[in-house]
Enzyme design. Structure first.
Site, mmCIF file in Angstrom:
data_model
loop_
_atom_site.group_PDB
_atom_site.id
_atom_site.type_symbol
_atom_site.label_atom_id
_atom_site.label_comp_id
_atom_site.label_asym_id
_atom_site.label_seq_id
_atom_site.Cartn_x
_atom_site.Cartn_y
_atom_site.Cartn_z
ATOM 1 C CD GLU A 267 19.632 -17.153 -48.600
ATOM 2 O OE1 GLU A 267 19.061 -16.246 -49.253
ATOM 3 O OE2 GLU A 267 19.159 -17.688 -47.602
ATOM 4 C CB CYS A 301 15.649 -16.230 -49.681
ATOM 5 S SG CYS A 301 16.118 -17.818 -48.980
#
Length: 496
Positions: A267, A301
């Site tokens: 990720e 994020c």
């Protein structure tokens, strides 16, 4: 499990590596057994001895290998980003400790793989219960090390714990298949088996009864991150690499993984577009923008990084968003009641926001509110809104990772989608519209792994979390997340 943590509190990115399962908390720091950060200097120093109300079992500074806490030859400091005070010193493990953790994990895996799904489910559920029981103290640890408001830290603990609860239930639903082939005397089966030593983040695992060696923790500084990461990623006993962090670091780990053909989940960076079409409900879009952009001061994020607003609704949106920022956001120490915006993680993060603002203004952008460091301290920055932003500005094509909302004006749907998809990353994307046909078109055309339609908060354990392009590989959470840690085995049973 063999885990390497590189502390964000000292300007580092977190590297995580362990076995059989993905950790619950993608964007936390680590100081000891918890994956999260800590409270003020005097309070924290008391924690190591046990006073100040926090159980000492929650604050560990050594590595953890084979069921034992192990000091390292060197230590490194972790700082409170709000005050700059040193919170503590953590074991600075190196490649030898990393390799020892991998071997401990591999040896434990040989027996752990035989534990029934029901028993593993029970242990994960106990782990979840312990996190909930200790959620207030764990949240304080996050706020001290990371700086985020205590209320947000409490939400992060709950979100993390829900991954344990979810996979404690999914552990009992790992089913195979029976496939019928043309041969009458054969039966074909597909088994799902654990991949082996992999990465995970582990708050409170020991107290939950997880056997020694099943999880191991190897904290390290930025200085040793490369050697520790390489040791963990190239060790032949490691079957799976899972990483949350920058795209640049992810590419390095992919290179390591390629040499021994390991399974990988990543990720990585995001650059989320937030599109507001003329048909949108402006008030709803502003509320979504506030939630999506300013959580953890823009340091997640999936935070919106580029705001694309259609010409007909642009001025109204900018005006209302500026008003909301001034009215609803309060910069301060994360432990203070009412704080919504804590510090950025370090000086380097502040400098990047300053650079993006300065570059945009020099090229014609207008500061609607904010635009400079906050008087509260050197790591604090004012929540900032820019208008008249253009594609040639840094904030339009680099992830800021801070409290900066740059707004670009567009005319057509095709133009907005093209701008949104121009990035080489694609984690999350958001858009607001009341046109059903447009909603389907744009949701399908956006090149991202997750889309929020008229919604600014999209993360939930029940749904797959992950990106496309250079935002990563694989998915976390949901019924699909467990597949990242399973291998398929085909068995052909003949002679029937």
């Amino acid at each position: 499990m063999a885990t390497c943590f590189q502390l964000r509190g000292c300007g580092a990115q977190r590297l995580s590596l362990l076995p059989l399962g993905r950790g619950p908390c993608p964007c936390a720091g680590y100081l000891g057994l918890s994956t999260q950060p800590k409270p003020g200097l005097a309070l924290l120093r008391g924690y190591a001895q046990g006073p100040a109300g926090l159980p000492p079992a929650l604050l560990r500074t050594d590595g953890f290998v084979g069921g034992r806490w192990l000091p390292a030859r060197a230590v490194f400091p972790v700082y409170d980003p709000a005050s700059g005070a040193e919170l503590g010193k953590v074991a600075d493990c190196g490649a030898p400790e990393a390799r020892a953790a991998v071997r401990a994990a591999y040896e434990a895996f040989c027996s752990w793989r035989e534990v029934s799904a029901k028993e593993r489910s029970s242990l994960l559920r106990k782990w979840y219960d312990l996190m909930i029981k200790n959620k207030e103290d764990l949240a304080k640890i996050i706020t001290a090390e990371n700086g985020k408001p205590l209320k947000e830290a409490q939400g992060e603990i709950l979100y993390s714990a829900l991954f344990l609860e979810w996979f404690s239930e999914e552990a009992r639903r790992i089913y195979g298949d029976i496939i019928y082939t043309p041969a009458k005397d054969k039966r074909s089966l597909v088994l799902k088996q654990p991949v082996g030593v992999a990465t995970v983040i582990t708050p409170l695992a020991k107290q939950a009864g997880i056997p020694p060696g099943v999880y191991n923790v190897v904290p390290c500084s930025r200085k040793k991150a490369k050697e520790v990461g390489e040791a963990l990623c190239t060790d032949p006993l490691v079957s799976k690499i899972s990483f949350t962090g920058s795209t640049a670091t992810g590419k390095i780990l992919l290179h390591y993984a390629a040499d021994s053909v390991k399974r990988v989940s990543m990720e990585l960076g995001g650059h989320a577009p937030f599109i507001v079409f003329d048909s949108a409900n402006v008030d709803q879009a502003v509320a979504g923008a506030m939630a999506s952009k300013f959580r953890n001061s823009g340091q997640t994020c999936v935070c919106s990084n580029r705001f694309l607003v259609q010409r007909g609704i642009h001025d109204s949106f900018v005006k209302k968003l500026a008003e909301a920022i001034k009215r609803d956001l309060r910069v301060g120490n994360g432990f203070e009641e009412g704080t919504t915006q804590g510090p950025l993680i370090n000086e380097k993060a502040i400098e990047k926001v300053e650079k993006h603002v300065s570059d945009a203004v020099s090229k014609g952008a207008t500061i609607e509110t904010g635009g400079k460091r906050h008087r509260f301290g050197k790591n604090f920055f004012e929540p900032t809104l820019l208008s008249n932003v253009t594609w040639d500005m840094l904030c339009s094509h680099e992830e800021t990772f801070g409290p900066l909302a740059p707004v670009m004006k567009f005319d057509t749907e095709e133009e907005a989608v093209a701008i949104a998809n121009a990035a080489d990353v694609g984690l999350a994307g958001y858009f607001y519209s009341q046109d059903p046909a447009q909603i389907w078109r744009v949701a399908e055309q956006l090149e991202v792994g997750m889309v929020g339609v008229n919604e600014g908060l999209i993360s939930t354990v029940e749904c797959p979390f992950g990106g496309v392009k250079q935002s990563g590989l694989g998915r976390e959470g949901s019924k699909y997340g467990i597949d990242e840690y399973l291998e398929l085995k085909y068995v052909c049973y003949g002679g029937l």
